[in-house]
Design an enzyme around this catalytic site. Sequence first.
Site, PDB file in Angstrom:
ATOM      1  CB  CYS A   2       1.442  -3.664  -0.557  1.00 19.11           C
ATOM      2  SG  CYS A   2       2.326  -3.665  -2.629  1.00 19.11           S
ATOM      3  N   GLY A   3       1.768  -2.484   2.362  1.00 20.51           N
ATOM      4  CA  GLY A   3       1.395  -2.316   2.948  1.00 20.51           C
ATOM      5  C   GLY A   3      -0.432  -2.366   2.324  1.00 20.51           C
TER       6      GLY A   3
END
Length: 530
Positions: A2-3
């Site tokens: 994820c970011g």
Amino acid sequence: MCGIFFSYSQKEHEAPSEKLLDDLRKRGPDSVGTRSRTASLERTTTQLESKEQTCNLNFVSTVLSLRGECIVGQPLEDSKSGSLLCWNGEAWRIGNEIVQGNDAEAVFSLLLNAAQSCNVNASDGLFSYDQSKQNIFKTIATITGPYAFVFYDAQSARVFYGRDALGRRSLLVKRYETYPFPTLNKDDSNVHNQILTLNSPAVEQLYQRLQSSLAIRTFKIPIPPSKQAAPARVAILFSGGLDCTLLAAIIHSILPKWEEIDLLNVAFENPRVVQAAAAANAPNPPNPPAANSVYVLCPDRTTGLSSHAELLKKLPERTWRFVSINVPYAETQAHRSNIISLIHPHNTEMDLSIACALYFAARGSGFITDTSTSLDIPYTTPARVLLSGLGADELFGGYTRHNTAFDRRGYKGLADELELDFNRLGKRNLGRDDRVISHWAKEVRYPYLDEDLVSWALSIPMWEKCGFGQVSNAEDTDSPMLEPGKKVLRLLAWRLGLRGAAAEKKRAIQFGARTAKMQAGKTKGTQNLS
């Protein structure tokens, strides 16, 4: 993968800039979510006085879904307490248990339990902040895998953030602490007359640990979005060198034979090299060069094709798709500013040249050659999981400077150099590489940096990892004449039949792909970017 983005402000909720939000979406294209909280915190100003402060918290999380049966959006939110989790990474194990299903949900559940298990002091009904904090720390310590996270415990109004001890996931903050790595075995009291051979226990132990590391990193990878009938789920950043070719051979024993594996090999048009070649041939002009000759002559393209041929010969029952990624100089320049932005705060010429190679390799756009017609066909890998051989040199003594350190100060000097390299791996390499590779919605996984493998590699004596100072007998079939750097890896490759890869010399990615020194001059790798 994820970011994640988190901001803390006493004025107003601070959202990420449009550029940063765009970068976060590129890391996690499957989902984007935003949550905000306003919390009242008590701040002690003197021993007799304290005042309440209001702080605004903003959380943004994007998701590249690679675990579980469906996409699980983030930030994860607990409806009862209001606690939140932004999770970027992979929890391979929690304690001794392999994580099944979505790992972010499993981690969030454990953190909530840790925070709530002692939320009320039985004697006075007050929240036990210190005990809750220790419980959360202990829970995080049980997680095995690469990760970065931000956890908001709403009951205590505390924010916890961090990343795994090796630093395999990027997490940029203005202020951070350095946490200890496992310790290196520096004992050199029993190194005389020791020789690492094909039958040494370390060779088999390395094989077993690499198998285990690769198995957990390639288990149930979702089929990526693709128009292909059976798209490759895994690709390898493939220079043709020892480390990546060994990973390819071992993963062959793990994945079903029908699964195709993409080998991503990158080569660059380097004007300085082209000009030098033209000057050398000036008196006797050669025949008109082939269109791809500037790439074919790149060292990593040569070794890549050689190792690919060796894999085809030894393991012909699998489709090993060699993806030639050719990068013209003009395209390198067009992406230069974006790459510099991604590697920040790293800012040297060496950082840029390494990042360029990883950036375009991770994009995975090139061509494959049709064996029946010899025609080049445009191809972009659909794989969203990339395997990297990073860490092998730092653990097993693969750099030229390790040989130099041994020549100057023996095993003591070698041990000091290995310890220095390993301890700065997270700060120097991993965060930078994660940001560059993840830009293309790809997740990089490092089998050599599995916690169990790392602990074992650091614990064994020097002579069981590399062959510096060891004298092999040319007539001894158990001890082939191989380079001393990373000798245990070389012996394992030899044992698996990859004798070309076993004998391959170490070459830095920026020189193998020819991203270093693209302009004539005396630019050094340590020089800051202009």
